[in-house]
Design a protein around this motif. Sequence first.
Motif, PDB file in Angstrom:
ATOM      1  N   ALA A   1       0.836  -1.208   0.000  1.00 55.50           N
ATOM      2  CA  ALA A   1       0.000   0.000   0.000  1.00 55.50           C
ATOM      3  C   ALA A   1       0.871   1.258   0.000  1.00 55.50           C
ATOM      4  N   TYR A   2       1.897   1.287   0.846  1.00 55.50           N
ATOM      5  CA  TYR A   2       2.782   2.462   0.873  1.00 55.50           C
ATOM      6  C   TYR A   2       3.448   2.685  -0.488  1.00 55.50           C
ATOM      7  N   CYS A   3       4.032   1.632  -1.022  1.00 55.65           N
ATOM      8  CA  CYS A   3       4.818   1.784  -2.247  1.00 55.65           C
ATOM      9  C   CYS A   3       3.965   2.066  -3.487  1.00 55.65           C
ATOM     10  N   ARG A   4       2.844   1.352  -3.640  1.00 51.24           N
ATOM     11  CA  ARG A   4       2.020   1.527  -4.846  1.00 51.24           C
ATOM     12  C   ARG A   4       1.074   2.723  -4.751  1.00 51.24           C
ATOM     13  N   TYR A   5       0.378   2.840  -3.639  1.00 50.45           N
ATOM     14  CA  TYR A   5      -0.708   3.809  -3.565  1.00 50.45           C
ATOM     15  C   TYR A   5      -0.336   5.135  -2.907  1.00 50.45           C
ATOM     16  N   LEU A   6       0.614   5.132  -1.982  1.00 47.87           N
ATOM     17  CA  LEU A   6       0.981   6.385  -1.318  1.00 47.87           C
ATOM     18  C   LEU A   6       2.214   7.025  -1.954  1.00 47.87           C
ATOM     19  N   LEU A   7       3.291   6.240  -2.101  1.00 52.55           N
ATOM     20  CA  LEU A   7       4.517   6.777  -2.681  1.00 52.55           C
ATOM     21  C   LEU A   7       4.506   6.724  -4.211  1.00 52.55           C
ATOM     22  N   ARG A   8       3.704   5.853  -4.768  1.00 47.85           N
ATOM     23  CA  ARG A   8       3.582   5.654  -6.220  1.00 47.85           C
ATOM     24  C   ARG A   8       4.928   5.344  -6.862  1.00 47.85           C
ATOM     25  N   LEU A   9       5.648   4.414  -6.253  1.00 44.35           N
ATOM     26  CA  LEU A   9       6.949   4.006  -6.779  1.00 44.35           C
ATOM     27  C   LEU A   9       6.771   3.134  -8.010  1.00 44.35           C
ATOM     28  N   GLU A  10       7.589   3.383  -9.014  1.00 44.90           N
ATOM     29  CA  GLU A  10       7.569   2.601 -10.251  1.00 44.90           C
ATOM     30  C   GLU A  10       8.613   1.498 -10.169  1.00 44.90           C
ATOM     31  N   PRO A  11       8.347   0.373 -10.791  1.00 42.93           N
ATOM     32  CA  PRO A  11       7.240   0.054 -11.686  1.00 42.93           C
ATOM     33  C   PRO A  11       5.992  -0.475 -10.963  1.00 42.93           C
ATOM     34  N   LEU A  12       6.012  -0.492  -9.648  1.00 45.77           N
ATOM     35  CA  LEU A  12       4.872  -1.029  -8.901  1.00 45.77           C
ATOM     36  C   LEU A  12       3.598  -0.225  -9.148  1.00 45.77           C
ATOM     37  N   ALA A  13       3.702   1.083  -9.204  1.00 47.58           N
ATOM     38  CA  ALA A  13       2.516   1.935  -9.361  1.00 47.58           C
ATOM     39  C   ALA A  13       1.786   1.675 -10.671  1.00 47.58           C
ATOM     40  N   SER A  14       2.506   1.324 -11.717  1.00 50.06           N
ATOM     41  CA  SER A  14       1.856   1.106 -13.008  1.00 50.06           C
ATOM     42  C   SER A  14       1.662  -0.378 -13.344  1.00 50.06           C
ATOM     43  N   MET A  15       2.008  -1.256 -12.423  1.00 50.20           N
ATOM     44  CA  MET A  15       1.817  -2.686 -12.657  1.00 50.20           C
ATOM     45  C   MET A  15       0.331  -2.983 -12.845  1.00 50.20           C
ATOM     46  N   SER A  16       0.025  -3.880 -13.750  1.00 53.18           N
ATOM     47  CA  SER A  16      -1.380  -4.208 -13.986  1.00 53.18           C
ATOM     48  C   SER A  16      -1.982  -4.845 -12.737  1.00 53.18           C
ATOM     49  N   ARG A  17      -3.274  -4.657 -12.601  1.00 52.05           N
ATOM     50  CA  ARG A  17      -3.992  -5.237 -11.458  1.00 52.05           C
ATOM     51  C   ARG A  17      -3.847  -6.753 -11.429  1.00 52.05           C
ATOM     52  N   ARG A  30      -1.444  -8.688 -12.658  1.00 52.90           N
ATOM     53  CA  ARG A  30      -0.079  -9.082 -12.277  1.00 52.90           C
ATOM     54  C   ARG A  30       0.146  -8.859 -10.779  1.00 52.90           C
ATOM     55  N   LEU A  31      -0.319  -7.714 -10.299  1.00 52.78           N
ATOM     56  CA  LEU A  31      -0.205  -7.410  -8.874  1.00 52.78           C
ATOM     57  C   LEU A  31      -0.942  -8.457  -8.042  1.00 52.78           C
ATOM     58  N   HIS A  32      -2.158  -8.775  -8.427  1.00 58.91           N
ATOM     59  CA  HIS A  32      -2.962  -9.761  -7.710  1.00 58.91           C
ATOM     60  C   HIS A  32      -2.257 -11.120  -7.671  1.00 58.91           C
ATOM     61  N   HIS A  33      -1.743 -11.544  -8.792  1.00 61.97           N
ATOM     62  CA  HIS A  33      -1.054 -12.845  -8.863  1.00 61.97           C
ATOM     63  C   HIS A  33       0.169 -12.865  -7.936  1.00 61.97           C
ATOM     64  N   ALA A  34       0.956 -11.808  -7.980  1.00 56.14           N
ATOM     65  CA  ALA A  34       2.155 -11.738  -7.138  1.00 56.14           C
ATOM     66  C   ALA A  34       1.792 -11.700  -5.656  1.00 56.14           C
ATOM     67  N   LEU A  35       0.801 -10.891  -5.299  1.00 54.07           N
ATOM     68  CA  LEU A  35       0.412 -10.777  -3.895  1.00 54.07           C
ATOM     69  C   LEU A  35      -0.164 -12.084  -3.372  1.00 54.07           C
ATOM     70  N   ALA A  36      -1.039 -12.712  -4.130  1.00 57.08           N
ATOM     71  CA  ALA A  36      -1.619 -13.992  -3.699  1.00 57.08           C
ATOM     72  C   ALA A  36      -0.530 -15.039  -3.512  1.00 57.08           C
ATOM     73  N   GLY A  37       0.467 -15.046  -4.393  1.00 56.62           N
ATOM     74  CA  GLY A  37       1.577 -15.999  -4.259  1.00 56.62           C
ATOM     75  C   GLY A  37       2.377 -15.769  -2.987  1.00 56.62           C
ATOM     76  N   THR A  38       2.637 -14.515  -2.656  1.00 51.80           N
ATOM     77  CA  THR A  38       3.369 -14.191  -1.429  1.00 51.80           C
ATOM     78  C   THR A  38       2.557 -14.598  -0.200  1.00 51.80           C
ATOM     79  N   ILE A  39       1.265 -14.333  -0.228  1.00 50.76           N
ATOM     80  CA  ILE A  39       0.408 -14.718   0.893  1.00 50.76           C
ATOM     81  C   ILE A  39       0.411 -16.236   1.064  1.00 50.76           C
TER      82      ILE A  39
END
Length: 192
Positions: free
Chosen positions: A150-166, A168-177
């Motif tokens: 949340a900090y990196c993508r939505y608050l700080l808007r760090l790239e390439p995380l901020a522009s990563m597709s939903r 791809r982000l979902h797949h990566a996050l679910a895998g980490t969880i």
Amino acid sequence: MAFTERSAKARTAILAAAARRFAADGYDRTTIRAIAQDAGVDPSMVIRYFTSKADLFYAASWTASPTSIDAAPGSDFAERYATVFIDVWERDQSALAALLRAAPTHPEAVEQLQGVLDRQFLPVFKEAFPERADVEQRAALIVSQTIGLAYCRYLLRLEPLASMSRDRLHHALAGTIRRYLDEPIGPAPQDG
């Protein structure tokens, strides 16, 4: 306190205005007077309904509930958690953003965040994984990942995380969880 229809509308307007102000201006710069003006009410009404700026901040800082995560046995908890998390942040993150922005410099915001985690998140994990003795540690690791995201993508808007597709982000996050849920997290603590 029981609310009439009129007072319920005023209370809702105050909460919405507070969430926007805290997100935009931060805790320190947000004033009761500015919130009241945005909500179209007298400042005394803000205090009447919420007692203090800190209480209003707490009330406005959490609008999403993790109880929509399917904790039923056999459900893909990691998939559902990732979906709910991303949905909340992609839809309306103002209240959550205010809480996360305030936490590093305001102990009361940290206490409020801890309370949200203890009362709203941890029970969902315990229901989903009642047999796991280390469920609290695993939940803490998962929350640390999602707060960092949340900090990196939505608050700080760090790239390439901020522009990563939903997707791809979902797949990566679910895998980490899933890894935090399924893989060993290290040796058990030693008694002593």
